[in-house]
Design an enzyme around this catalytic site. Structure first.
Site, PDB file in Angstrom:
ATOM      1  N   GLU B 307     -20.409 -21.058 -20.907  1.00 29.46           N
ATOM      2  CA  GLU B 307     -20.314 -19.750 -20.276  1.00 29.46           C
ATOM      3  C   GLU B 307     -18.967 -19.614 -19.555  1.00 29.46           C
ATOM      4  OE1 GLU B 307     -24.036 -18.766 -18.520  1.00 29.46           O
ATOM      5  OE2 GLU B 307     -23.221 -17.089 -17.376  1.00 29.46           O
ATOM      6  N   GLU B 310     -16.365 -19.016 -22.114  1.00 25.12           N
ATOM      7  CA  GLU B 310     -16.481 -17.627 -22.559  1.00 25.12           C
ATOM      8  C   GLU B 310     -15.806 -16.698 -21.553  1.00 25.12           C
ATOM      9  OE1 GLU B 310     -20.498 -16.318 -22.962  1.00 25.12           O
ATOM     10  OE2 GLU B 310     -19.922 -14.321 -23.643  1.00 25.12           O
ATOM     11  N   CYS B 334     -28.824 -16.781 -17.852  1.00 25.68           N
ATOM     12  CA  CYS B 334     -29.796 -17.878 -17.742  1.00 25.68           C
ATOM     13  C   CYS B 334     -31.191 -17.385 -17.434  1.00 25.68           C
ATOM     14  CB  CYS B 334     -29.420 -18.838 -16.637  1.00 25.68           C
ATOM     15  SG  CYS B 334     -27.696 -19.172 -16.538  1.00 25.68           S
ATOM     16  N   SER B 354     -23.294 -12.834 -20.939  1.00 27.98           N
ATOM     17  CA  SER B 354     -22.736 -13.997 -21.611  1.00 27.98           C
ATOM     18  C   SER B 354     -23.572 -14.284 -22.856  1.00 27.98           C
ATOM     19  CB  SER B 354     -22.791 -15.198 -20.674  1.00 27.98           C
ATOM     20  OG  SER B 354     -22.614 -16.381 -21.419  1.00 27.98           O
ATOM     21  N   LYS B 393     -39.744 -17.546 -19.278  1.00 25.91           N
ATOM     22  CA  LYS B 393     -39.291 -18.552 -20.240  1.00 25.91           C
ATOM     23  C   LYS B 393     -40.246 -18.653 -21.422  1.00 25.91           C
ATOM     24  CE  LYS B 393     -35.543 -20.131 -18.236  1.00 25.91           C
ATOM     25  NZ  LYS B 393     -34.247 -19.986 -18.899  1.00 25.91           N
ATOM     26  N   GLU B 396     -39.085 -16.026 -23.578  1.00 20.84           N
ATOM     27  CA  GLU B 396     -37.774 -16.365 -24.123  1.00 20.84           C
ATOM     28  C   GLU B 396     -37.887 -17.319 -25.300  1.00 20.84           C
ATOM     29  OE1 GLU B 396     -35.219 -18.806 -21.733  1.00 20.84           O
ATOM     30  OE2 GLU B 396     -33.434 -17.711 -22.361  1.00 20.84           O
ATOM     31  N   GLU B 401     -35.004 -14.703 -32.280  1.00 23.06           N
ATOM     32  CA  GLU B 401     -33.661 -15.226 -32.575  1.00 23.06           C
ATOM     33  C   GLU B 401     -33.468 -16.666 -32.101  1.00 23.06           C
ATOM     34  OE1 GLU B 401     -34.418 -12.601 -30.725  1.00 23.06           O
ATOM     35  OE2 GLU B 401     -33.253 -12.502 -28.863  1.00 23.06           O
ATOM     36  N   CYS B 564     -34.437 -19.099  -9.339  1.00 21.19           N
ATOM     37  CA  CYS B 564     -35.526 -19.752 -10.084  1.00 21.19           C
ATOM     38  C   CYS B 564     -36.559 -20.397  -9.166  1.00 21.19           C
ATOM     39  CB  CYS B 564     -34.963 -20.819 -10.997  1.00 21.19           C
ATOM     40  SG  CYS B 564     -33.710 -20.168 -12.087  1.00 21.19           S
TER      41      CYS B 564
END
Lengths: 401, 637
Positions: B307, B310, B334, B354, B393, B396, B401, B564
């Site tokens: 990241e 990037e 994240c 990102s 999560k 996710e 994908e 988190c």
């Protein structure tokens, strides 16, 4: 629609009044003088709760804010009341003038009529009336060249009974769910859009118009010491002449029954579904804040009527009309309704009935707003006063359990 | 009209009495009498607060420290002298001298009746409930000696359990209408998926058009779960399937553990908040039967490199090549709750995210490729589990994908609560476990990866690396002990500027990407840290309006309050105090570590040498470690 005005006569509300009279008088007075006159009159709110109007206005007048609101509570939803309909259709001058006076007194420039959804048909005539007032400079900017600005707009309710409760009404006006707010803070400090707001019943505002013109002392000559003036009663049920009556406070149930041609009366429900039910031996009680208070709904039941069915109807109403936010009202009313159904089926035990009545008392003190606090009234009074009818459904078999 | 007069549509926020800023001013305090004891409190203190400060216990249900006041459950009612009715103590601000009684017979009877009413419509049995032992309704029933269902009990469920979401399960038969979830969703997170619908007895909590949760714009943050007093809301629990994978000898079951669960799982075993059990957890997981235990912090370090690279590339394009099409500020990716929030509410900004995957998904992709190759295991036989502080999560790892390894990169996401349950089920008392290290080949990670768990952590980790990359100086020279204090703490929105005065050599790792740092000389890097989607909304609206934050280069967003460590999969209850203790635990562990910068993690250096040979943001890392996003808007769930 065109309204044919049948001339009503009465001592206070239906007494002689010329449109705009109270505005002219009020604007020539100091605000404190109006408040003083209101306090002298001892006028109490006509919606049912009976809060002293002068106190409400004084608190709002004392609140410091750049913007205040006057709301006319025309969400007349209590089962069995229809007096506000008469006032709005036949005496709009009393209502509107009362609002302007209220605005002047507390320092508000905006008035809102919260109109019951079912009264949509009145909008045109009310709007026409307001437009007329604006033409006569009784409304709008610089009213009667005194520099006082005040205008009134009409907002529609959407059919929720709870929106007659002032904070739920304000929530509804703000576009939220019609749910009562926590009090305090009260609307006189934190009301519509967080601004000081007074919410007055249609009839209260009508009384204001008369008090301003004729004085608090004059108003006090009617009624009793604690319940001054007169009251409009919406009378329905088993009688020859139902309708809207103006009677002084202190009138007994018996006198009232005579007047409307009721006979073989078994029970009188005073104050609508949320009121209390009186049985025969209580008909000498007086309609007044100190004895039997009411917002004006009187339902008369004769001896052919089944009290349990009546009670069931009321409880079904509350199960549906609770806003559903607080536990005692949302679930409590359902339990009371189930209890009524158990009476009908003959399956209730007296100990459970007692539990339900106790639940009713809990609801009266623990519910968030007036709806849940008053909805058990009819359950408690009917199951107490008409025990014999509970027996009739066969609950005698369960007696003693 | 001031801004505070406006409430979010359908907000539950009531008008409250504001407390004076200075209680010592004249009229700043008011004396009250509680149970005949005279005390003095700041004007506007609620009865509940006054009682708590004086060790008087008042039961509550709809009240929650994190949320605005509702006053709807009515369990906290007390008697106020001179008032006809009982008053909800949570909603009653003291503005005048009053006399309060908190446990008269009227109060006790009312509370008992209210509990009985709730129980009469609360379907199900406690022993088959996910919240058994940690249910506020159950506790109340016990506290008030409920020994029978006075007003009956529901025999048939009234609602179907909604399991349509990968993350959140709604079992409305257990709902007691406290509206904590509604206030969480509308006012705390400003997502607005849950709302009370219907009227009277039919009132219930629902979604837009009563759609299943999996078909609405829920971001899966799970904050509602953390605040539900009963079992009406809970996470999708895959632990049974994970157990059967463990029991299957043909499966190689690996687990990665994120930083936040370790800092909080002790609470599930009765410890005070703020005890990290990292290495005890490693042992417990091995004893349960996981074949390998990895540290998600490793891929957190990898995230910083990917990241960060990037970001450097974006900045290079924008500042050195003057390319106006570069999407800046770059947003972190994240937090899957935040990602989905952006996809729904600000889909036109997905290019700012990102493209680097979250640490969980990076690890997933590496386990079934790099690890499988290295240890000679067929990736088909690997079951990859992740223990996360997060309910999003779960969503996710199920995003279609996320299969870049050729398989589902992460098979199951477990929450801290679910893992604690598995550990208990295995007969293990976690705090007493001996300590062991993480398994190779990823090994132990850096403190930079660890602090990802707290709001500001990603930013701090990135700063530690970028300062050293760009200036060649040590982070310690700029920030004492490499602690980037300005990005720490629980302020909703934090803003930071780092002027770059000196530049050094481009490190070998990214030398092939940019020639030098001269273009960065004199530039002030502007960064912001945001947690909670309500704050994210404010920042996004500022960016749209061209405000201060639109000039940022890099913004860390976390969906959950506190980051988190306050995630939707963490132990219940939660409040700011608990979250602060968890943060302290994380930062303390970071300071105890030798390696505290992602680029100094030897395993990171190794993986770029051995596996991701074309470097950060190179071809292979793009295939495995980067992803793309969907412009969901309000119509794609």
């Amino acid at each position: 629609m065109t309204i044919t005005k049948t001339k009503r006569t009465g001592s206070v509300i239906f007494s002689e009044y010329k449109s705009g009279e109270s505005i002219k008088k009020a604007l020539s007075l100091k605000r404190d003088d109006i408040l003083f006159e209101m306090r002298t009159s001892k006028l109490k709110g006509r919606g049912g709760a009976g809060f002293p109007t002068a106190t409400k206005w004084m608190l709002a007048a004392a609140s410091i804010s750049k913007e205040k609101f006057v709301i006319c509570n025309a969400d007349e939803g209590e089962p069995g009341t229809f007096k506000d309909r008469v006032l709005l259709l036949e005496y709009p001058e009393l209502v509107m003038d009362g609002m302007v006076v209220a605005g002047y007194t507390i320092g508000a420039e905006k008035g809102i009529i919260y109109l019951r959804g079912e009264y949509e048909y009145m909008i045109q005539s009310l709007e026409d009336y307001l437009e007329n007032m604006r033409r006569e400079n009784l409304l709008g900017n610089n009213i009667l060249q005194t520099g006082f600005n005040f205008d009134v707009s009409i907002r529609m309710g959407s059919g929720a009974y709870v929106c007659g409760e002032e904070t739920a009404l304000i929530e509804s006006l703000e576009g939220q769910r019609g749910e009562a707010r926590n009090k305090p803070p009260y609307p006189v400090n934190t009301g519509f859009l967080g601004r000081p707001t007074i919410v007055n019943n249609v009839e209260t505002l009508c009384a204001v118009s008369h008090i301003v013109v004729k004085g608090g002392e004059w108003f006090k000559t009617y009624g009793t010491d604690k319940s001054t003036g007169s009251k409009l009663f919406s009378i329905s049920g088993d009688c020859k002449y139902p309708g809207v009556y103006e009677l002084p406070w202190g009138t007994s149930i018996n006198e009232l029954l005579d007047k409307v041609g009721a006979s073989h009366t078994k029970a009188v429900q005073v104050g609508g579904a949320s009121g209390i039910c009186l049985s025969k031996n209580e008909f000498d009680r007086k309609l007044s804040f100190e004895d039997v208070p009411t917002g004006g709904s009187i339902m008369i039941f004769n001896e052919t009527r089944d009290m349990i069915k009546i009670l069931k109807n009321y409880m079904e109403f509350f199960v549906e009309e609770s806003c559903g936010q607080c536990t005692p009202c949302r679930i409590g009313n359902k339990k009371l309704l189930e209890g009524v159904k158990m009476i009908e089926e003959g399956t209730i035990t007296y100990s459970y009935l007692k539990s339900l009545r106790e639940l009713g008392h809990t609801m009266q003190v623990a519910s968030k707003c007036g709806l849940g606090q008053s909805s058990p009234n009819s359950f408690i009074s009917i199951t107490e006063k008409f025990k014999d009818e509970i027996f009739r459904y066969g609950n005698g078999g369960n007696n003693g359990k | 009209m001031e801004n505070k007069d406006f409430r979010a549509p359908l907000s539950q926020k009531a008008h409250t009495v504001e407390k004076p800023a200075e209680p010592n001013q004249i009229g700043g305090t008011v004396s009250v009498e509680i149970n005949e004891k005279k005390i003095s409190v700041p004007l506007g203190t609620t009865i509940l607060e006054a009682c708590r400060q004086n060790q008087i216990h008042i039961p509550t249900l709809c009240y929650h420290d994190d949320l605005c006041i509702a006053g709807v459950c009515r369990i906290c009612v007390v008697e106020v002298e001179g008032m006809r009715t009982l008053q909800a103590s949570c909603a009653f601000p003291i503005t005048a001298p009053i006399k309060i009684k908190t446990s008269t017979s009227l109060v006790r009877k009312a509370r008992r009746d209210i509990i009985d009413l709730m129980l009469s419509e609360h379907y199900g049995e406690c022993y088959s409930c996910v919240k058994n032992g940690n249910c506020e309704l159950q506790n109340l029933a016990k506290e008030y000696g409920v020994d029978s269902y006075k007003f009956g009990h529901v025999k048939e469920p009234l609602f179907e359990i909604d399991e349509s979401s990968y993350s959140v399960v709604r079992d409305m038969t257990k709902c007691i209408m406290c509206k904590r979830c509604v206030r969480t969703c509308i006012d705390l997170q400003e997502v607005g998926v849950l709302e009370a619908v219907g009227r009277g007895h039919e009132t219930h909590i629902s979604t837009f058009m009563d759609k299943p949760l999996g078909e609405v714009i829920c971001i899966n943050c799970g904050q509602c779960i953390n605040r539900c007093p009963t079992g009406a809301l809970h996470a999708q629990d895959p632990s049974d399937v994970v157990w059967s994978a463990i029991d299957d000898p043909n499966k190689h079951v690996v687990i990665q553990t994120a930083p936040s669960p370790r800092a909080a799982i002790g609470e599930e075993f009765g410890l005070e908040a703020g005890h990290s059990l990292t290495q005890e957890l490693n042992t417990a997981l091995k004893r349960i039967g996981f074949d390998a235990v990895f540290d998600t912090n490793f891929t957190a370090d990898l995230t910083i490199i990917e990241e960060g690279t990037e970001l450097i590339l974006r900045l290079y394009k924008a500042l050195a090549e003057n390319d106006k099409s570069v999407a800046l500020p770059q947003f972190t990716s994240c937090s899957p709750g935040w990602v989905k929030y952006l996809e729904h509410f600000f889909p036109e900004y997905i290019n700012n995210l990102s493209s680097a995957k979250s640490p969980q998904q990076m690890f997933g992709a590496l386990i079934k490729t790099f690890y499988a190759e290295k240890s000679g295991i067929n990736p088909e036989d690997i079951v990859s589990v992740a223990v996360m502080p997060c309910s999003a999560k779960k969503f996710e790892c199920n995003r279609p994908e996320m299969q870049d390894s050729g398989y589902k990169d992460v098979d199951f996401g477990l929450t801290t609560r679910e893992l604690a349950k598995m550990i208990r089920e295995a007969g293990i008392y976690l705090p007493e476990m001996p300590k062991t290290h993480f398994d190779s080949p990823f090994g132990d990670a850096s403190g930079a990866g660890l602090i990802f768990g707290a709001t500001g952590g990603v930013m701090e980790a990135a700063i530690r690396t970028i300062i050293e990359f760009v200036t060649g100086d040590k982070t310690e020279d700029v920030f004492e002990n490499a602690n980037v204090i300005p990005v720490r703490g629980f302020d909703g929105i934090k803003y930071l500027e780092i002027p770059i005065t000196e530049v050094g050599e481009v490190p070998d790792l990214i030398k092939h990407l940019i020639p030098d740092w001269n273009w960065l000389k004199g530039v002030t890097i502007k960064a912001a840290v945001v947690h909670g989607t309500a704050n994210a909304k404010k920042v996004m609206e500022d960016i749209i309006a061209g405000g201060k934050f639109s000039g940022c280069h890099f913004i860390e967003f976390m969906a959950c309050p506190g980051g988190c460590l306050g995630g939707g999969g963490q132990p219940i209850p939660t409040n700011e105090e608990i979250r602060k203790k968890r943060a302290q635990a994380i930062y303390a562990e970071d300071e105890s570590l030798e390696i505290r910068k992602s680029h100094e993690n030897p395993n990171i250096v190794r993986i770029y040498k051995e596996y991701l040979k074309d470097g950060p943001c190179g071809h292979k890392s793009h295939k495995l470690l980067h992803t793309q996003y969907i412009k969901r808007g309000k119509y794609i769930a």
